[in-house]
Design an enzyme around this catalytic site. Structure first.
Site, mmCIF file in Angstrom:
data_model
loop_
_atom_site.group_PDB
_atom_site.id
_atom_site.type_symbol
_atom_site.label_atom_id
_atom_site.label_comp_id
_atom_site.label_asym_id
_atom_site.label_seq_id
_atom_site.Cartn_x
_atom_site.Cartn_y
_atom_site.Cartn_z
ATOM 1 C CG LEU A 149 -1.884 -1.238 1.238
ATOM 2 C CD1 LEU A 149 -2.390 -1.540 2.633
ATOM 3 C CD2 LEU A 149 -3.051 -0.980 0.287
ATOM 4 N N PRO A 150 0.288 2.381 -0.459
ATOM 5 C CG PRO A 150 -1.016 3.805 -1.777
ATOM 6 C CD PRO A 150 -1.090 2.582 -0.933
ATOM 7 C CE LYS A 152 12.180 1.099 -0.102
ATOM 8 N NZ LYS A 152 12.748 0.806 -1.407
ATOM 9 C CE LYS A 188 6.155 6.221 0.560
ATOM 10 N NZ LYS A 188 5.630 4.855 0.558
ATOM 11 C CB THR A 225 8.297 2.390 1.665
ATOM 12 O OG1 THR A 225 8.824 1.483 0.713
ATOM 13 C CG2 THR A 225 9.429 3.125 2.360
HETATM 14 P P1 NAD Z 1 0.532 2.279 -5.987
HETATM 15 O O1 NAD Z 1 -0.024 3.576 -5.532
HETATM 16 O O2 NAD Z 1 0.765 2.058 -7.437
HETATM 17 O O3 NAD Z 1 -0.402 1.074 -5.479
HETATM 18 C C1 NAD Z 1 -1.055 1.044 -4.263
HETATM 19 C C2 NAD Z 1 -2.357 0.294 -4.442
HETATM 20 O O4 NAD Z 1 -3.005 0.237 -3.171
HETATM 21 C C3 NAD Z 1 -3.345 0.966 -5.405
HETATM 22 O O5 NAD Z 1 -3.799 0.025 -6.361
HETATM 23 C C4 NAD Z 1 -4.478 1.436 -4.503
HETATM 24 O O6 NAD Z 1 -5.734 1.422 -5.133
HETATM 25 C C5 NAD Z 1 -4.398 0.415 -3.385
HETATM 26 N N1 NAD Z 1 -5.001 0.863 -2.135
HETATM 27 C C6 NAD Z 1 -4.916 2.070 -1.529
HETATM 28 N N2 NAD Z 1 -5.613 2.064 -0.371
HETATM 29 C C7 NAD Z 1 -6.156 0.828 -0.256
HETATM 30 C C8 NAD Z 1 -6.979 0.199 0.714
HETATM 31 N N3 NAD Z 1 -7.394 0.851 1.798
HETATM 32 N N4 NAD Z 1 -7.349 -1.083 0.506
HETATM 33 C C9 NAD Z 1 -6.948 -1.754 -0.591
HETATM 34 N N5 NAD Z 1 -6.165 -1.211 -1.557
HETATM 35 C C10 NAD Z 1 -5.771 0.059 -1.374
HETATM 36 O O7 NAD Z 1 1.885 2.089 -5.156
HETATM 37 P P2 NAD Z 1 3.127 1.172 -5.573
HETATM 38 O O8 NAD Z 1 4.031 1.926 -6.463
HETATM 39 O O9 NAD Z 1 2.622 -0.168 -5.967
HETATM 40 O O10 NAD Z 1 3.876 1.080 -4.161
HETATM 41 C C11 NAD Z 1 3.388 0.300 -3.084
HETATM 42 C C12 NAD Z 1 4.372 0.447 -1.923
HETATM 43 O O11 NAD Z 1 5.662 -0.036 -2.345
HETATM 44 C C13 NAD Z 1 4.592 1.906 -1.494
HETATM 45 O O12 NAD Z 1 4.703 1.978 -0.106
HETATM 46 C C14 NAD Z 1 5.896 2.292 -2.188
HETATM 47 O O13 NAD Z 1 6.607 3.304 -1.483
HETATM 48 C C15 NAD Z 1 6.651 0.978 -2.176
HETATM 49 N N6 NAD Z 1 7.628 0.841 -3.264
HETATM 50 C C16 NAD Z 1 7.329 1.246 -4.524
HETATM 51 C C17 NAD Z 1 8.279 1.106 -5.526
HETATM 52 C C18 NAD Z 1 7.985 1.554 -6.937
HETATM 53 O O14 NAD Z 1 8.936 1.605 -7.759
HETATM 54 N N7 NAD Z 1 6.743 1.838 -7.302
HETATM 55 C C19 NAD Z 1 9.532 0.543 -5.232
HETATM 56 C C20 NAD Z 1 9.789 0.110 -3.942
HETATM 57 C C21 NAD Z 1 8.832 0.265 -2.953
#
Ligand code: NAD
Length: 362
Positions: free
Chosen positions: A123-124, A235, A310, A156
């Site tokens: 999750l974000p 991280k 973030k 994260t």
């Molecule tokens: P994203 O925003 O693309 O995906 C998050 C998903 O969570 C979305 O589909 C959203 O609809 C869903 N969501 C939000 N609230 C919700 C809830 N209450 N119940 C169910 N679903 C819910 O984010 P991401 O890029 O996939 O990143 C996810 C995590 O991984 C973050 O914490 C980010 O910092 C970390 N991360 C991301 C990357 C990257 O390159 N994108 C790399 C490493 C770590």
């Protein structure tokens, strides 16, 4: 809950003693599914099918035994429907019935947690993770399963929120909560080559091994950093370096180019010298220096500047909580605040473009 034959399956956990026919059937989906530690007819849960989670859940579905069920949940219903469709396509293209790989869309996080022995969240932000876990926990104790429930949060978030959740689950004896953020981006999530860093109590060695075996279904490395909270701490320490290195690389490339140096030669020299770092070598911010880098495709895809900002915010706030000075933190933060406003949605290496645009014409 959407209709699926999977729900009629008992939540039975039987140590694998695979017979040849089932082995043959499974090997069509993924030969690596065979391990003596894998158990049959389990239900797995995945919450958050975003850029990372969607691909991680796909790898999970491909690598768990075909007879296991994957329950999915995202507030964005389209993401869940797209996921089911894609898995059905995968099954069809391997000559199986579309529903042979069981995927169930859960109506809410509580339903999913009630049924699943392992629940992965991606999750974000901290508030999304807290919301999801509060919705799981506020309806009273979860029904016991044969095997202890394992919650793995790959988001994260800040160490304080993560430890709070671990504590809420551990004190009510509703399972184990493990913080296991990841590195490797969308490319790593898709290829199943992520690196995880996790925080889990090692009082029982079994937990660490169990966590590692789940993470290895979605990645290629899993570092046990210590007790709960240490995964997200590790991280944030890593991403603090990344945030600073990215700015330093963009500045040095901009400076070198303005001095008349050839960008590729400069990057190659640095990459064999002491300035070598990931933003210079893999994610070079100058278009054309690294063909596969986001900079070479208009800064599209990659690691979004908002996510970098973030992570930096979380790292600085956790540093403040522990009374730790971060000399460059506030400067970096003001850079990312401005770049985020001007280049939202772009890879964080767009800092280079921002600097270039600010440079005086000479
Ligand atoms: P994203 O925003 O693309 O995906 C998050 C998903 O969570 C979305 O589909 C959203 O609809 C869903 N969501 C939000 N609230 C919700 C809830 N209450 N119940 C169910 N679903 C819910 O984010 P991401 O890029 O996939 O990143 C996810 C995590 O991984 C973050 O914490 C980010 O910092 C970390 N991360 C991301 C990357 C990257 O390159 N994108 C790399 C490493 C770590």
């Amino acid at each position: 809950m959407s209709v699926s034959p999977a729900l009629s399956l008992p939540l039975r956990r039987v140590p694998v003693t695979r017979t040849l026919p089932s082995a043959v059937r499974l090997s069509r989906f993924h030969p690596r599914a065979f391990s003596t530690s894998v158990q049959r007819d389990a239900t797995w849960g995945f919450i958050g099918l975003g850029q990372m989670g969607y691909n991680m859940a796909k790898n999970l579905r491909a690598k768990i035994p075909a007879t296991d069920t994957l329950m999915i949940r995202d507030v964005n219903e389209d993401a869940s429907k797209r996921f089911v469709k894609e898995i059905q396509e995968i099954a069809r293209s391997s000559g199986s019935e579309p529903d042979s790989l069981k995927v169930v869309i859960a109506e809410n996080a509580r339903d999913l947690a009630e049924q699943s022995t392992v629940v992965v969240t991606s999750l974000p932000e901290p508030e999304h993770v807290k919301d999801v876990f509060h919705s799981i926990l506020r309806q009273g104790e979860l029904p016991a399963l044969e095997q202890e429930r394992l919650f793995i949060d790959t988001s994260t978030i800040d160490p304080a929120s993560s430890k709070e959740l671990a504590n809420a689950i551990h004190t009510t004896r509703q399972g184990r909560f493990v913080d296991a953020p990841m590195s490797g981006g969308v490319v790593g999530a898709t290829a199943g080559t992520l690196s995880f860093m996790f925080g889990a109590s090692s009082q029982t060695g079994q937990l660490v091994e169990r966590v590692r075996s789940v993470l290895m279904l979605m990645g290629k490395k899993a570092w046990h950093m210590g007790p709960p909270g240490t995964g997200v701490s590790g991280k944030l320490a890593n991403n603090y370096i990344l945030a600073i290195n990215n700015i330093a690389t963009a500045e040095a490339m901009n400076l070198g180019i303005r001095w008349g140096l050839d960008p590729k030669t400069l990057a190659e020299m640095v990459n064999t010298s002491t300035g070598r770092c990931w933003p210079m070598e893999i994610n070079n911010p100058v278009p054309g220096v690294v063909e596969t880098a986001p900079a070479s495709r208009g800064y599209a895809g990659g690691f979004g500047v908002s996510l970098m900002n973030k992570d930096l915010r979380l790292a600085l706030s956790a540093a403040k909580d522990s009374g730790t000075p971060m000399a460059l933190g506030d400067i970096a933060r003001s850079v990312y605040n401005t770049v985020e406003e001007e280049h939202r949605g772009k890879d964080f290496s767009v800092v280079y473009k921002w600097l270039q645009d600010k440079s005086e014409a000479k």
